[in-house]
Write an enzyme that holds these catalytic residues in place. Sequence first.
Site: not given
Length: 238
Positions: A11-14, A16
Site C-alpha cells: 500500500f501507498d498510505v497517503y 489511499t
Amino acid sequence: MKLSDYKALTFDVYGTLIDWEAGMIAGLKPLTDRLDLSRDQILEAHAYHESTTQRVTPAKNYRDVLATVYKRLAEEWGLVASWEEAQVYGRSVEHWPAFPDSREALAYLKDHFKLIVLSNVDNASFAHSDAKLGHPFTAAYVAEDVGSYKPDPRNFDYMIEQLARLGLTKGDILHTAESMFHDHGPANRHGLANCWIYRRHDKEGFGATMNPGDMPRYGMMFHSMADLVEAHRAELAG
C-alpha cells in the site's frame, strides 16, 4: 485477474488510506486564509513543491520536506511565514485523518493477505497514521528507510528485496495505491500487478500528486477500500 490470486497487498498510505488532501488543506490554512485560491490550486502547488523537494534532496526527512514546501508556498504566494510556522506544518501528518473506510477494510484484509506499506513518509509521522489505521501491517518501508522518495525506483527495489526475505515473490504482490505518479508508473516498470484506489474519481485533475504524463496501466480499479473488500468477498462467495 482476481484479488485472491495474491498473497500480499502493498500500500501507498497517503491518498489511499489517509486523506492527505484534507490534512494538507487544514494545515495550510495559516497561509491560504489570506488568499483566494481554489482547493485544487492549493493542492497542485503543493504537489509541485513536494515532488521537487523530494527529487532534489532525496534524503531529507519528510517532516522537513513538508516544512520546506510550506516555505516555498509562502514565497510563491507573496506571504511571510516564519520557519517555526513551517515546522508546525512539517509535523502535521499526525493530524491527517484516515478515510472513513480504511481501518475497517484493513482489519478485514489482514485476515487474507500480508499488508505492507511503501510510503513517502518518515517513521515518526507514519506511527501516528499506523495507529489511526489499527496497526494492521506486516512491514512498513518508508522513504526514511530508503533515502529516496517514490517514484524513484530505489523504493520499489528495496521493498521487493525485503519482501523476498519474507518469502514473497513479485508475482505474489498486488500494489494498491491512488497515485499514478508515485505508485502505478513505478509498479508498471517493476512488473508488479497493480490496483488503483481511485479516491479522486469525482474530481478533475490529480490534486496533491503530479500529473504522470502518459497514464500508467492498472489491472483493477476501485473507488474506495470498501469497494475492494466487497469485491474480495464476492470472489470468496464464488
